[in-house]
Design a protein around this motif. Structure first.
Motif, PDB file in Angstrom:
ATOM      1  N   PHE A  74      20.367   9.796 105.939  1.00 31.54           N
ATOM      2  CA  PHE A  74      21.149  11.039 106.044  1.00 31.54           C
ATOM      3  C   PHE A  74      20.476  11.994 107.041  1.00 31.54           C
ATOM      4  O   PHE A  74      21.140  12.609 107.879  1.00 31.54           O
ATOM      5  CB  PHE A  74      21.242  11.750 104.692  1.00 31.54           C
ATOM      6  N   GLU A  75      19.166  12.121 106.920  1.00 30.75           N
ATOM      7  CA  GLU A  75      18.459  13.067 107.790  1.00 30.75           C
ATOM      8  C   GLU A  75      18.504  12.596 109.242  1.00 30.75           C
ATOM      9  O   GLU A  75      18.674  13.409 110.164  1.00 30.75           O
ATOM     10  CB  GLU A  75      17.008  13.240 107.313  1.00 30.75           C
ATOM     11  N   VAL A  76      18.371  11.289 109.441  1.00 31.09           N
ATOM     12  CA  VAL A  76      18.465  10.756 110.805  1.00 31.09           C
ATOM     13  C   VAL A  76      19.843  11.051 111.391  1.00 31.09           C
ATOM     14  O   VAL A  76      19.968  11.520 112.536  1.00 31.09           O
ATOM     15  CB  VAL A  76      18.192   9.234 110.814  1.00 31.09           C
ATOM     16  N   ILE A  77      20.887  10.771 110.627  1.00 31.20           N
ATOM     17  CA  ILE A  77      22.256  11.010 111.114  1.00 31.20           C
ATOM     18  C   ILE A  77      22.467  12.497 111.386  1.00 31.20           C
ATOM     19  O   ILE A  77      23.003  12.896 112.430  1.00 31.20           O
ATOM     20  CB  ILE A  77      23.282  10.470 110.096  1.00 31.20           C
ATOM     21  N   GLY A  78      22.026  13.329 110.457  1.00 29.80           N
ATOM     22  CA  GLY A  78      22.203  14.775 110.628  1.00 29.80           C
ATOM     23  C   GLY A  78      21.455  15.310 111.831  1.00 29.80           C
ATOM     24  O   GLY A  78      22.001  16.086 112.639  1.00 29.80           O
ATOM     25  N   ARG A  79      20.213  14.892 111.980  1.00 28.15           N
ATOM     26  CA  ARG A  79      19.423  15.379 113.110  1.00 28.15           C
ATOM     27  C   ARG A  79      19.974  14.841 114.434  1.00 28.15           C
ATOM     28  O   ARG A  79      19.949  15.525 115.459  1.00 28.15           O
ATOM     29  CB  ARG A  79      17.953  14.973 112.939  1.00 28.15           C
ATOM     30  N   THR A  80      20.464  13.596 114.416  1.00 27.64           N
ATOM     31  CA  THR A  80      21.043  13.023 115.632  1.00 27.64           C
ATOM     32  C   THR A  80      22.270  13.827 116.065  1.00 27.64           C
ATOM     33  O   THR A  80      22.443  14.143 117.250  1.00 27.64           O
ATOM     34  CB  THR A  80      21.432  11.544 115.394  1.00 27.64           C
ATOM     35  N   LEU A  81      23.113  14.162 115.086  1.00 29.50           N
ATOM     36  CA  LEU A  81      24.296  14.958 115.407  1.00 29.50           C
ATOM     37  C   LEU A  81      23.900  16.319 115.982  1.00 29.50           C
ATOM     38  O   LEU A  81      24.508  16.797 116.950  1.00 29.50           O
ATOM     39  CB  LEU A  81      25.144  15.166 114.146  1.00 29.50           C
ATOM     40  N   MET A  82      22.879  16.923 115.405  1.00 31.93           N
ATOM     41  CA  MET A  82      22.438  18.229 115.901  1.00 31.93           C
ATOM     42  C   MET A  82      21.929  18.116 117.332  1.00 31.93           C
ATOM     43  O   MET A  82      22.227  18.957 118.185  1.00 31.93           O
ATOM     44  CB  MET A  82      21.334  18.777 114.997  1.00 31.93           C
ATOM     45  N   LEU A  83      21.143  17.054 117.596  1.00 28.08           N
ATOM     46  CA  LEU A  83      20.557  16.911 118.926  1.00 28.08           C
ATOM     47  C   LEU A  83      21.610  16.568 119.968  1.00 28.08           C
ATOM     48  O   LEU A  83      21.539  16.978 121.106  1.00 28.08           O
ATOM     49  CB  LEU A  83      19.461  15.835 118.902  1.00 28.08           C
ATOM     50  N   GLY A 121      24.657  17.496 119.669  1.00 28.37           N
ATOM     51  CA  GLY A 121      25.548  18.648 119.726  1.00 28.37           C
ATOM     52  C   GLY A 121      27.000  18.271 119.535  1.00 28.37           C
ATOM     53  O   GLY A 121      27.898  19.061 119.835  1.00 28.37           O
ATOM     54  N   ALA A 122      27.246  17.068 119.038  1.00 26.79           N
ATOM     55  CA  ALA A 122      28.633  16.637 118.841  1.00 26.79           C
ATOM     56  C   ALA A 122      28.665  15.548 117.806  1.00 26.79           C
ATOM     57  O   ALA A 122      27.700  14.816 117.609  1.00 26.79           O
ATOM     58  CB  ALA A 122      29.232  16.115 120.148  1.00 26.79           C
ATOM     59  N   ARG A 123      29.776  15.414 117.126  1.00 24.83           N
ATOM     60  CA  ARG A 123      29.941  14.361 116.136  1.00 24.83           C
ATOM     61  C   ARG A 123      30.119  13.023 116.849  1.00 24.83           C
ATOM     62  O   ARG A 123      30.837  12.918 117.828  1.00 24.83           O
ATOM     63  CB  ARG A 123      31.166  14.672 115.293  1.00 24.83           C
ATOM     64  N   THR A 124      29.443  11.986 116.358  1.00 19.96           N
ATOM     65  CA  THR A 124      29.551  10.659 116.979  1.00 19.96           C
ATOM     66  C   THR A 124      30.329   9.738 116.066  1.00 19.96           C
ATOM     67  O   THR A 124      30.393   9.921 114.874  1.00 19.96           O
ATOM     68  CB  THR A 124      28.169  10.048 117.195  1.00 19.96           C
ATOM     69  N   ARG A 125      30.893   8.754 116.672  1.00 15.29           N
ATOM     70  CA  ARG A 125      31.653   7.738 115.908  1.00 15.29           C
ATOM     71  C   ARG A 125      31.086   6.385 116.222  1.00 15.29           C
ATOM     72  O   ARG A 125      30.697   6.154 117.347  1.00 15.29           O
ATOM     73  CB  ARG A 125      33.117   7.750 116.308  1.00 15.29           C
TER      74      ARG A 125
END
Ligand SMILES: [Zn+2]
Length: 222
Positions: A207-216, A218-222
């Motif tokens: 969860f933290e990896v996904i959340g931090r990745t999205l923050m870095l 700057g956009a939601r990924t699919r």
């Protein structure tokens, strides 16, 4: 000469193990304040589930902060009027009655809460391609796509527990390791406490990896 632990010894040992889980999960930010619940099957026949009582601070659990429930969620001990099961205990009972489940752990982390809302419209959080997925029992390769269902939060826990029971009885493959409750937290389980604790740790890492990745990004990924 081997000594056989009495049921009382086993219950105390189980409580001690869950106290240690509470201290660790609080320290790691996954079970702040009185949030979260932890349970352990102490007997299969008859079914007995040791579970944290309602309203207990998870940073400083003691043996007095647990209750024992039967397969209907009825409290079978009343050693302390202070200790009562929480409403969410029925979700633990519904899960732990399933064969092969020995422990159920529930956390309220920042990342689980955040992602359960961000992906709520999708109905699930998909976790794909991460090496750490191999920490989930039976997954042998990073080349895996795990679907973690996001279930609507509710205060009608009894109805949700009944729905879960029907799905468990039907061996619903979506409920292999756990599920998210929307804007609430994570439920995960395992055949014993060690496996359930590991599943929580793996999911919370992911969860933290996904959340931090999205923050870095700057956009939601699919
Ligand atoms: Zn909760």
């Amino acid at each position: 000469m081997t000594t056989v632990a009495s049921p009382i010894d086993r219950s105390a040992q189980s409580a001690d193990a869950l106290c240690a889980v509470g201290a660790e999960f609080h320290r790691r930010g996954w079970s702040l304040g009185t949030s979260s619940n932890y349970s352990l099957v102490t007997s299969r026949t008859p079914f007995r589930l040791l579970i944290t009582a309602s309203g207990m601070d998870k940073s400083s659990l003691t043996r007095a902060d647990f209750v024992t429930l039967d397969e209907h969620g009825q409290q079978i001990d009343n050693h302390d009027d202070r200790a009562k099961p929480s409403a969410e205990a029925m979700l633990h009972v519904a899960t732990a009655r399933r064969p092969g489940v020995g422990a159920v752990l529930h956390t309220h982390s920042v990342w689980a809460t955040t992602l359960s809302d961000l992906y709520h419209a999708d109905g699930a959080l998909f976790i794909e391609g991460y090496e750490m997925l191999k920490g989930l029992n039976g997954i042998k390769t990073h080349d895996h796509r795990e679907r973690l269902e996001i279930i609507d939060n509710t205060q009608d826990i009894r109805t949700l527990a009944q729905k879960l029971t029907r799905r468990f009885d039907a061996n619903d493959p979506a409920l292999t390791y756990g599920f998210l409750l929307h804007k609430h937290g994570l439920y995960a389980w395992g055949r014993d406490l060690a496996e359930a604790r590991r599943h929580i740790e793996i999911f919370e890492f992911l969860f933290e990896v996904i959340g931090r990745t999205l923050m870095l990004k700057g956009a939601r990924t699919r």
